[in-house]
Design an enzyme around this catalytic site. Sequence first.
Site, PDB file in Angstrom:
ATOM      1  N   HIS A   1     -41.362  90.113  22.116  1.00 31.87           N
ATOM      2  CA  HIS A   1     -40.119  90.893  22.133  1.00 31.87           C
ATOM      3  C   HIS A   1     -39.599  90.974  23.563  1.00 31.87           C
ATOM      4  CE1 HIS A   1     -37.424  93.829  20.039  1.00 31.87           C
ATOM      5  NE2 HIS A   1     -37.099  94.026  21.320  1.00 31.87           N
ATOM      6  N   CYS A   2     -38.588  90.163  23.846  1.00 35.40           N
ATOM      7  CA  CYS A   2     -37.928  90.196  25.147  1.00 35.40           C
ATOM      8  C   CYS A   2     -36.484  89.751  24.942  1.00 35.40           C
ATOM      9  CB  CYS A   2     -38.648  89.306  26.164  1.00 35.40           C
ATOM     10  SG  CYS A   2     -38.883  87.594  25.622  1.00 35.40           S
ATOM     11  N   HIS A   3     -35.679  89.876  25.984  1.00 35.12           N
ATOM     12  CA  HIS A   3     -34.252  89.598  25.864  1.00 35.12           C
ATOM     13  C   HIS A   3     -33.775  88.704  26.997  1.00 35.12           C
ATOM     14  CE1 HIS A   3     -33.938  92.856  22.903  1.00 35.12           C
ATOM     15  NE2 HIS A   3     -34.660  93.595  23.742  1.00 35.12           N
TER      16      HIS A   3
ATOM     17  N   ARG B   1     -32.345  90.550  13.002  1.00 40.48           N
ATOM     18  CA  ARG B   1     -32.624  91.950  13.311  1.00 40.48           C
ATOM     19  C   ARG B   1     -31.614  92.864  12.644  1.00 40.48           C
ATOM     20  NH1 ARG B   1     -32.831  94.800  19.357  1.00 40.48           N
ATOM     21  NH2 ARG B   1     -34.725  96.017  19.012  1.00 40.48           N
TER      22      ARG B   1
ATOM     23  N   HIS C   1     -41.100  98.083  18.197  1.00 36.52           N
ATOM     24  CA  HIS C   1     -41.435  99.183  19.115  1.00 36.52           C
ATOM     25  C   HIS C   1     -42.243 100.319  18.457  1.00 36.52           C
ATOM     26  CE1 HIS C   1     -38.819  96.969  21.630  1.00 36.52           C
ATOM     27  NE2 HIS C   1     -37.681  97.565  21.323  1.00 36.52           N
TER      28      HIS C   1
ATOM     29  N   ASP D   1     -40.627  93.873  25.965  1.00 37.76           N
ATOM     30  CA  ASP D   1     -39.300  94.482  25.823  1.00 37.76           C
ATOM     31  C   ASP D   1     -38.457  94.279  27.080  1.00 37.76           C
ATOM     32  OD1 ASP D   1     -37.236  95.842  24.520  1.00 37.76           O
ATOM     33  OD2 ASP D   1     -37.904  97.817  25.218  1.00 37.76           O
TER      34      ASP D   1
ATOM     35  N   ASN E   1     -31.495 100.656  27.919  1.00 43.15           N
ATOM     36  CA  ASN E   1     -31.405 101.919  27.176  1.00 43.15           C
ATOM     37  C   ASN E   1     -32.705 102.718  27.249  1.00 43.15           C
ATOM     38  OD1 ASN E   1     -28.713 101.617  26.251  1.00 43.15           O
ATOM     39  ND2 ASN E   1     -29.414 100.191  24.682  1.00 43.15           N
TER      40      ASN E   1
END
Length: 304
Positions: A39-41, A132, A189, A256, A261
């Site tokens: 999970h990364c962006h 998602r 998460h 993450d 946020n």
Amino acid sequence: MTERAVHETRSVPSPGCPPPHPAPRVPSLPLPPDSCDAHCHVLGPAAVFPYAPDRTFTPYDAPKEQLRALHAHLGIRRAVIVQSSCHGRDHAALLDALGSDTGRLRGVALIGETTTREEIEELHRAGVRAFRLNFLPHLRTPPTRDEIDSVLERVDGLDWAVQLHVRGEEIAALEGLVRALPGRAVVDHIGRVDLATGRDGPALRSLRALLDTGRVWVKASGVDRISRQGPPYADAVTLAASLVAYAPERVVWGTDYPHVNIVGEAPDDGLLVDLVERIAPDPAHLRRLMVDNPAELFDFPPTH
């Protein structure tokens, strides 16, 4: 105000979107070969891949080169890049990142009723293996069941997982919907559960019940988001470890990165890697968490 001035104003990072940690430590934990950040962006750069006009937050740029350098620093070879809502349904940045490193990366898309089958098939060829659903109101209006069914029809036959972004108390309310989904689902998460409710609160009871179905997975990511104690996030790490012990074959892990946020400064990603040893103290569970489980869930090539 001119159109140019509006654009420049909205390019300023939003409160709650700090820059990534400036100097993450080198982890002391040697990860197994082919370990995966599930999970990364990739965000921007905005000058090349503009953020969506209707986005609810503006991040610092975190382009593919930055993510690749971080993974090399942390000892991570594989990654699952999740489309961020700040890019909306324009997957240009995600497709660019996936195309730059074939075989090492997978993706999670944001699609809707207007996304065509042709676009979805392009995403699949690039390495997308999930879509998602955001149920957090600060990101978008939660999807209706009709919208979800429409998306499921569009991805039919591709064996994509459904990735669920929910907040603690919503897990119990959505348990019936999740059970009715075809195929696999994965909860982001740790469900963003409220640790104040304790280990036997409604959210965690529902999460464990969903794990019992054999079709639902959970991401042991975002320990910094749910911890009530701060670094090294012992309360959240204990919870993540309990889920690995409970269902070791259906938990994956992620940084993450770059941590949008959030409250305060971005966490040290090197510390997050070192915490994996506490989340999965059994070496067999550690390999499942970091290698085997993400390979199965996101269709990576077999490892040896």
